[in-house]
Design an enzyme around this catalytic site. Structure first.
Site, short mmCIF file in Angstrom:
data_model
loop_
_atom_site.label_atom_id
_atom_site.label_comp_id
_atom_site.label_asym_id
_atom_site.label_seq_id
_atom_site.Cartn_x
_atom_site.Cartn_y
_atom_site.Cartn_z
N ASP A 27 -6.64 -2.14 1.60
CA ASP A 27 -7.22 -1.18 2.54
C ASP A 27 -7.85 -1.99 3.66
O ASP A 27 -8.64 -2.90 3.39
CB ASP A 27 -8.26 -0.32 1.84
CG ASP A 27 -8.78 0.81 2.70
OD1 ASP A 27 -8.01 1.33 3.53
OD2 ASP A 27 -9.96 1.19 2.55
N ARG B 263 0.84 -1.20 0.00
CA ARG B 263 0.00 0.00 0.00
C ARG B 263 0.87 1.24 0.00
O ARG B 263 1.76 1.40 0.83
CB ARG B 263 -0.92 0.01 1.23
CG ARG B 263 -1.68 1.31 1.49
CD ARG B 263 -2.96 1.38 0.69
NE ARG B 263 -3.65 2.65 0.81
CZ ARG B 263 -4.76 2.86 1.50
NH1 ARG B 263 -5.30 1.87 2.19
NH2 ARG B 263 -5.33 4.03 1.52
N ARG C 139 -5.48 0.95 -4.68
CA ARG C 139 -4.60 0.50 -3.60
C ARG C 139 -4.51 -1.02 -3.60
O ARG C 139 -5.48 -1.70 -3.94
CB ARG C 139 -5.09 0.99 -2.25
CG ARG C 139 -6.46 0.44 -1.89
CD ARG C 139 -7.20 1.29 -0.94
NE ARG C 139 -7.80 2.39 -1.66
CZ ARG C 139 -8.75 3.15 -1.17
NH1 ARG C 139 -9.19 2.96 0.03
NH2 ARG C 139 -9.26 4.13 -1.86
N ASP D 179 -10.04 -1.33 7.00
CA ASP D 179 -10.78 -0.36 7.80
C ASP D 179 -11.27 -1.01 9.08
O ASP D 179 -11.88 -2.09 9.03
CB ASP D 179 -12.00 0.18 7.04
CG ASP D 179 -11.63 1.16 5.95
OD1 ASP D 179 -10.58 1.82 6.05
OD2 ASP D 179 -12.41 1.26 4.98
#
Length: 178
Positions: free
Chosen positions: A100, A87, A97, A102
Site C-alpha cells: 500500500d 497488490r 495487501r 499512500d
C-alpha cells in the site's frame, strides 16, 4: 508534467509475502520514476492491523521524494507500482495487501481532486504513520525545508501511543537515507 519539482511524503505498508523485500522493491521503483528521487526513508514499524484484525501484521514506514509529477500523476504511478508488486484490490479497504502506497503530504500544501486529497485525511489518527513520520521529519534534508517545519511541530504534539506498534527488528533491504 508541469516541470515543477515538489517534495512529497508517502506512507508504505505491506502485510503479505516478504514484507521488507516488497517495501525495498517499492522504494527502488519509486526512485526509478521519471523526474523522481528518494530523499529520505524513516525507520520502520511492525504494526497490528487496523480496521480488520484477522490478518497478518503490517510493516510500515514513511519516505520523502522529490518529484516532477503532480499528485494525480504520482498517484497513477504508485498504483501501478502496487499492481506490479502483487497488490489485488478488494472491497475490503483495510484487508491484507502486498503493498500500500499512500500519498500523505506535498510541499505545495493542499490538493483536492476526484482521486487525491492532500494532506491525507486520516494521517494523524494512524500511529503507524505518525511514528515513522516523526522519525522522517528529523532527517536533515527535510528538517531544513520550510514546508515541513509546521508539520514537524504538529506531529510532535500528537498524543500517539505505541500500542500495537513495535520498532521493526527485521532486515531492512533499503537505505534509511539514500
Amino acid at each position: 508534467m508541469n516541470g515543477v519539482h515538489r517534495q512529497f511524503i508517502l506512507g508504505l505498508g505491506s502485510n503479505l509475502g516478504e514484507r521488507a523485500e516488497i517495501i525495498a522493491q517499492a522504494i527502488r521503483r519509486l526512485d526509478q520514476l521519471s523526474e523522481t528521487r528518494v530523499l529520505a526513508v524513516s525507520g520502520a514499524v511492525d504494526s497490528d492491523p487496523v480496521g480488520f484484525a484477522d490478518q497478518p501484521n503490517f510493516l510500515n514506514l514513511c519516505l520523502a521524494i522529490v518529484c516532477g509529477l503532480n499528485p494525480d500523476e504520482l498517484l497513477a504511478q504508485t498504483l501501478e507500482i502496487e499492481r506490479q508488486l502483487g497488490r489485488e484490490r478488494s472491497a475490503n479497504r483495510n484487508g491484507p495487501r502486498t503493498l500500500d502506497i499512500d500519498l500523505l503530504f506535498y510541499d505545495g500544501g493542499t490538493w483536492t481532486s476526484p482521486t487525491v486529497t492532500l494532506p491525507h485525511p486520516r494521517w494523524s489518527s494512524r500511529g503507524f504513520v505518525v511514528i515513522p513520520l516523526r522519525n522522517l521529519l528529523q532527517d536533515p534534508i527535510l528538517a531544513k525545508h520550510p514546508a515541513w517545519g509546521s508539520l514537524a511541530a504538529e506531529v510532535r504534539s500528537l498524543p500517539v501511543g505505541g500500542q500495537g506498534l513495535r520498532a521493526w527488528q527485521g532486515p531492512t533491504p533499503w537505505n534509511q537515507t539514500p
